[in-house]
Design a protein around this motif. Structure first.
Motif, PDB file in Angstrom:
ATOM      1  N   LEU A 173       0.803  -1.222   0.000  1.00 60.55           N
ATOM      2  CA  LEU A 173       0.000   0.000   0.000  1.00 60.55           C
ATOM      3  C   LEU A 173       0.837   1.273   0.000  1.00 60.55           C
ATOM      4  N   ASN A 174       2.155   1.121  -0.095  1.00 61.77           N
ATOM      5  CA  ASN A 174       3.053   2.275  -0.100  1.00 61.77           C
ATOM      6  C   ASN A 174       3.285   2.730  -1.540  1.00 61.77           C
ATOM      7  N   PRO A 175       2.707   3.861  -1.955  1.00 68.00           N
ATOM      8  CA  PRO A 175       2.855   4.295  -3.348  1.00 68.00           C
ATOM      9  C   PRO A 175       4.300   4.594  -3.734  1.00 68.00           C
ATOM     10  N   LYS A 176       5.156   4.893  -2.763  1.00 71.29           N
ATOM     11  CA  LYS A 176       6.548   5.188  -3.062  1.00 71.29           C
ATOM     12  C   LYS A 176       7.245   4.001  -3.721  1.00 71.29           C
ATOM     13  N   VAL A 177       6.845   2.784  -3.336  1.00 74.38           N
ATOM     14  CA  VAL A 177       7.477   1.595  -3.902  1.00 74.38           C
ATOM     15  C   VAL A 177       7.150   1.480  -5.383  1.00 74.38           C
ATOM     16  N   ALA A 178       5.874   1.610  -5.719  1.00 78.48           N
ATOM     17  CA  ALA A 178       5.471   1.525  -7.121  1.00 78.48           C
ATOM     18  C   ALA A 178       6.095   2.641  -7.946  1.00 78.48           C
TER      19      ALA A 178
END
Length: 211
Positions: free
Chosen positions: A124-129
């Motif tokens: 759920l961490n958008p930074k990863v994507a």
């Protein structure tokens, strides 16, 4: 397959980004300090599982997008530059919280819940994507073969680096927290060094010619 020289550059970028503070690091440090190293390691396994989810999804998506949408590389590269500058700002913004200023009110969760929270923290961490979508096209080239296989190669490299760094964090979290608590100048210096490196990566990416 991607040449070793390019993998080396990607590894350096992945290393710099994994040591920049974020939700994963804060969660691991908090669990390791409040609930012990074993809980930190279980949480780390969950986080790595979340990375694997992103790798498969992004690899499949890039394979379709890079061949279907003209000039998509320029758009993704711009996203990557903005992302890096955002991380640089986060590192030095006024009243920014250190990852070693951990929460003390976390409940003692069971292994299954620790693993699940670790997975969700990453998924759920958008930074990863954003990291995968911005950095993968920077290193992937059609002449190196299958885009999908190149994406998996980069993803596995990033996971190995992330696991190694986070393992060290879990094993040394308590000692590091005590050190930084007693040496605030070191913490401020670390923030500015990190911001400078991230900004330099952003400039390098921005000046790179489109494919």
């Amino acid at each position: 397959m991607i040449p070793l020289k390019e993998i080396s550059y990607f590894s350096l970028a992945a290393l710099i980004l994994v040591i920049s503070p974020g939700p994963n690091m804060i969660y691991l440090i908090s669990r390791s300090i409040t609930q012990g190293q074993r809980s930190g390691l279980i949480s780390l396994m969950g986080i790595i599982s979340g990375f694997l989810f992103h790798i498969v999804m992004v690899s499949a998506g890039l394979t379709a997008v890079l061949f279907a949408v003209p000039y998509v590389y320029a758009t993704i590269k711009t996203l990557g530059v903005v992302y890096l500058l955002y991380l640089a700002y986060q590192a030095i913004k006024p009243n920014g919280r250190s990852p070693f200023e951990v929460r003390k009110d976390l409940s003692n969760d069971k292994p299954a819940k620790l693993f699940k929270i670790g997975v969700l923290t990453t998924v759920l961490n958008p930074k990863v994507a954003v990291f995968y979508l911005s950095f993968f096209p920077y290193f992937i080239k059609p002449e190196y073969g299958s885009v999908f296989m190149q994406s998996l190669q980069l993803g596995i490299t990033q996971v190995c680096i992330s696991f190694s760094v986070n393992l060290i964090i879990v094993l040394s979290a308590a000692r590091a927290a005590l050190f930084f608590a007693g040496n605030p100048l070191w913490m401020r210096a670390q923030k500015w060094v990190m911001a400078s490196i991230l900004a330099s990566l952003a400039v390098k990416m921005a000046l790179t010619k489109e494919k």
